[in-house]
Design a protein around this motif. Structure first.
Motif, short mmCIF file in Angstrom:
data_model
loop_
_atom_site.label_atom_id
_atom_site.label_comp_id
_atom_site.label_asym_id
_atom_site.label_seq_id
_atom_site.Cartn_x
_atom_site.Cartn_y
_atom_site.Cartn_z
N GLY A 73 5.39 -45.14 -1.68
CA GLY A 73 6.45 -45.82 -2.41
C GLY A 73 7.68 -46.14 -1.59
O GLY A 73 8.61 -46.78 -2.10
N ALA A 113 -0.98 -52.62 -3.54
CA ALA A 113 0.17 -53.52 -3.70
C ALA A 113 1.34 -53.07 -2.82
O ALA A 113 2.01 -53.89 -2.18
CB ALA A 113 0.59 -53.59 -5.16
N ARG A 114 1.59 -51.76 -2.75
CA ARG A 114 2.68 -51.24 -1.92
C ARG A 114 2.44 -51.52 -0.44
O ARG A 114 3.34 -51.96 0.28
CB ARG A 114 2.82 -49.73 -2.12
CG ARG A 114 3.27 -49.30 -3.48
CD ARG A 114 3.32 -47.77 -3.54
NE ARG A 114 3.10 -47.32 -4.89
CZ ARG A 114 2.50 -46.18 -5.21
NH1 ARG A 114 2.05 -45.37 -4.27
NH2 ARG A 114 2.34 -45.84 -6.46
N THR A 170 -5.02 -49.78 -6.98
CA THR A 170 -4.33 -51.08 -7.13
C THR A 170 -2.85 -50.95 -6.81
O THR A 170 -2.28 -51.80 -6.11
CB THR A 170 -4.55 -51.63 -8.55
OG1 THR A 170 -5.96 -51.71 -8.80
CG2 THR A 170 -3.91 -52.98 -8.72
N GLU A 171 -2.21 -49.88 -7.31
CA GLU A 171 -0.79 -49.66 -7.02
C GLU A 171 -0.56 -49.42 -5.53
O GLU A 171 0.37 -49.98 -4.94
CB GLU A 171 -0.27 -48.45 -7.80
CG GLU A 171 -0.23 -48.63 -9.29
CD GLU A 171 0.01 -47.32 -10.03
OE1 GLU A 171 0.45 -47.40 -11.18
OE2 GLU A 171 -0.24 -46.23 -9.47
N GLY A 202 -1.43 -42.18 -7.07
CA GLY A 202 -1.33 -43.53 -7.62
C GLY A 202 -2.70 -44.17 -7.65
O GLY A 202 -3.62 -43.74 -6.96
N SER A 203 -2.85 -45.21 -8.44
CA SER A 203 -4.13 -45.91 -8.52
C SER A 203 -4.33 -46.73 -7.24
O SER A 203 -3.35 -47.10 -6.57
CB SER A 203 -4.16 -46.83 -9.73
OG SER A 203 -3.35 -47.98 -9.50
#
Length: 174
Positions: free
Chosen positions: A139, A45-46, A41-42, A38-39
């Motif tokens: 995730g 955020a998680r 940023t992603e 994942g990036s």
């Protein structure tokens, strides 16, 4: 060929170029690294969502004694982010005291790398922080159950509030 001779040959072959490696900055605490899909940023955020709801939520184990702080670059600048947990400073208008723990989130090839640095946290708490952040980074959602032996038993007591006003000087020794 013996192991000692093999190692000697390998080491000797590397020493002929005369160049030396640059010195690395000295690190404090413990540092571990893990790649995640994942990036940045992603992934940031998680982890931020989990940390703010679980560690610093209404019944969060770190809410009383620590302050959450984060800096994140926009995706157009690579999305690198850093989450810092600071000891709560009750004597200042800015409650952010000494840094106790840091998570760095950065892009590396096609993955995102997480770097965990324990500066001042108790080891069982640092392990719980890293375990939770790794889980959220992939995730997963939700908080670690208290009965699992994580937070309820390992959370440090919040720092005792210091009395306001001037401190008395230490007695002089003769």
């Amino acid at each position: 060929m013996g192991l000692a001779a093999l190692l000697s040959g390998l080491i000797g072959g590397c020493s002929g170029n005369g160049s030396s490696l640059p010195s690395l900055p000295e690190l404090t605490g413990s540092v571990t690294e893990a790649p995640v899909v994942g990036s940045p940023t992603e992934v940031y955020a998680r982890i931020a969502r989990g940390a703010l709801s679980c560690w610093f939520g209404a019944a969060g184990p770190l809410k009383a004694g620590y302050v959450y702080h984060a800096d994140a670059d926009p995706p157009s600048k690579g999305g690198k982010a850093e989450i810092s947990l600071h000891e709560r400073n009750r004597l200042s208008d800015n409650p952010k005291g000494m840094r106790a723990y840091r998570i760095t989130i950065a892009a590396e090839n096609d993955a995102t790398t997480l770097t965990f640095e324990n500066i001042k946290m108790l080891e069982p708490v640092a392990l719980s922080l890293e375990t939770d952040a790794r889980r959220w980074a992939t995730g997963e959602i939700g908080c670690t159950p208290a009965q699992s032996g994580g937070w309820s038993e390992n959370a440090p007591p919040p720092p005792a509030p210091e009395k306001e006003g001037k401190r008395k000087p230490a007695p002089k020794s003769n």
